[in-house]
Design a protein around this motif. Structure first.
Motif, PDB file in Angstrom:
ATOM      1  N   GLY A   1      -2.019   2.029   5.809  1.00 46.22           N
ATOM      2  CA  GLY A   1      -1.787   3.083   4.825  1.00 46.22           C
ATOM      3  C   GLY A   1      -2.644   4.293   5.090  1.00 46.22           C
ATOM      4  O   GLY A   1      -3.471   4.316   6.013  1.00 46.22           O
TER       5      GLY A   1
ATOM      6  N   ALA B   1       1.840  -3.664   1.951  1.00 47.57           N
ATOM      7  CA  ALA B   1       1.717  -2.811   3.139  1.00 47.57           C
ATOM      8  C   ALA B   1       0.600  -3.371   4.010  1.00 47.57           C
ATOM      9  O   ALA B   1      -0.332  -4.028   3.518  1.00 47.57           O
TER      10      ALA B   1
ATOM     11  N   ALA C   1      -1.951   3.317  -1.522  1.00 48.86           N
ATOM     12  CA  ALA C   1      -1.902   2.545  -0.276  1.00 48.86           C
ATOM     13  C   ALA C   1      -2.903   1.396  -0.290  1.00 48.86           C
ATOM     14  O   ALA C   1      -2.581   0.279   0.154  1.00 48.86           O
TER      15      ALA C   1
ATOM     16  N   LYS D   1       6.651   4.737   4.978  1.00 55.78           N
ATOM     17  CA  LYS D   1       7.088   4.966   3.596  1.00 55.78           C
ATOM     18  C   LYS D   1       6.307   6.106   2.959  1.00 55.78           C
ATOM     19  O   LYS D   1       5.086   6.181   3.083  1.00 55.78           O
TER      20      LYS D   1
ATOM     21  N   ARG E   1       1.990   5.734  -5.981  1.00 62.18           N
ATOM     22  CA  ARG E   1       1.826   4.876  -4.822  1.00 62.18           C
ATOM     23  C   ARG E   1       0.379   4.907  -4.349  1.00 62.18           C
ATOM     24  O   ARG E   1      -0.128   5.959  -3.998  1.00 62.18           O
TER      25      ARG E   1
ATOM     26  N   ARG F   1       2.207   2.772   4.328  1.00 59.58           N
ATOM     27  CA  ARG F   1       2.359   3.577   3.115  1.00 59.58           C
ATOM     28  C   ARG F   1       1.530   4.869   3.222  1.00 59.58           C
ATOM     29  O   ARG F   1       0.317   4.832   3.341  1.00 59.58           O
TER      30      ARG F   1
END
Length: 327
Positions: A85, A82, A73, A65, A71, A34
């Motif tokens: 990240g 995830a 991470a 992503k 969002r 992420r």
């Protein structure tokens, strides 16, 4: 044994032999990576790795992503959504202060891209005391507020020695001269503003906090402490693939390929701006002294923690150096 049971047993046996003869026949585990923000030049190494098969060559199936304001991470690492990240240092330090178990694997930006744009017609900023009397744009609650207040304190100035201008989403106050300095991301917004103001006959410069001794760490690659302990070889393979892609994406000899990948993900930005963004990103990520990518500046991390502690952004020390695990 019934006929149905025999069929199930035979099918299981065939599957076992198929896997034994060809271990790669089973789908590889998908790892989610992420990012901190949307796909743009600041993620060129990440998308280059995805586009050119760097993860596959390490035997990894990685879904890269995009990030965004909704969002986080580190939160996704904690929830298991995830496995890797990208987070900024302040996000890591805040998470550590709340008990999160996160590990920093690599530091992408060696110089924070968050800087301030200003017109060259204004008096130059040769020392921090030259900020006195300026109207300075800051995002209240943002990293730029933290960094600017640190700069003022370092320069022996109080907040009463300058005027703060609350930054929103548009640059109109800077265009119209209501603010002298305006926070921007040097490698993404910088070229766009330079072109726009240049077309209007104006020349600009950038005020870089790191040039005045304030090293507030930006984006870094992180994973969960549990992942690091339980699957260290997988972490090494992921990091090796990712940093190799970043090095190649920022190699001037590969600029055409990197720009092709960027254009695929960022269709709105003109090619000349993408090239300028890539050149600036290279300057901010590749270590100027040794040419490496991903090295962790422990002193900068400790300074970032000290700044946050001094400004009351965390309740107490977190000893961030214990969370640094360069690969």
């Amino acid at each position: 044994m019934t006929r149905k049971a025999m069929i199930i047993l035979m099918a299981g046996g065939l599957l076992w032999w198929a896997v034994a003869l060809n271990p790669g026949s089973l789908a590889a585990e998908t790892l989610n990576y992420r990012l901190k923000w949307l796909f743009n030049t600041s993620t060129v190494g990440d998308i280059y790795a995805d586009a050119h098969g760097y993860f596959e060559r390490e035997g990894l199936d990685v879904a890269v992503k995009a990030g965004g304001p909704e969002r986080d991470a580190i939160r996704e690492l904690e929830l298991g959504y995830a496995q890797f990240g990208v987070a900024s240092a302040d996000q890591v330090i805040r998470a550590l202060s709340k008990g999160a178990r996160v590990v920093v694997l690599a530091q992408l930006f060696q110089v924070n891209p968050l800087q301030w744009i200003h017109r060259q017609t204004a008096p130059p900023i040769r020392s921090l005391s030259d900020l006195r009397g300026r109207v300075i744009g800051i995002t209240y609650g943002g990293n730029d507020e933290t960094i600017m207040k640190t700069l003022l304190a370092k320069g022996g100035l109080s907040e009463q020695d300058v005027s703060f201008f609350s930054v929103r989403y548009d640059f109109t106050p800077f265009y119209t001269g209501k603010a002298d300095l305006w926070p921007v991301y040097r490698n993404s917004q910088g070229p766009v503003l330079m072109k726009k103001l240049g077309e209007a006959g104006e020349t600009i410069s950038f005020f870089d906090p790191s040039a005045f001794g304030v090293h507030f760490v930006a984006n870094s690659v992180v994973t969960a402490e549990r992942m690091m302990k339980e699957r260290p070889e997988l972490v090494r393979r992921f990091t090796r693939a990712l940093l190799s892609a970043w090095r190649d994406a920022l190699d001037p000899d590969n600029a055409a390929g990197a720009l092709t990948v960027l254009a695929r993900y960022d269709r709105e930005t003109p090619p000349d701006i993408l090239k300028a963004q890539l050149d600036l990103t290279r300057d901010l990520i590749v270590n100027k002294e040794n040419g490496t990518v991903g090295g962790i500046d422990a002193e900068a991390w400790q300074q970032t923690e000290a700044v946050m502690l001094d400004q009351g952004l965390i309740p107490g020390p977190v000893s961030v150096e214990k969370a640094l695990s360069p690969q």
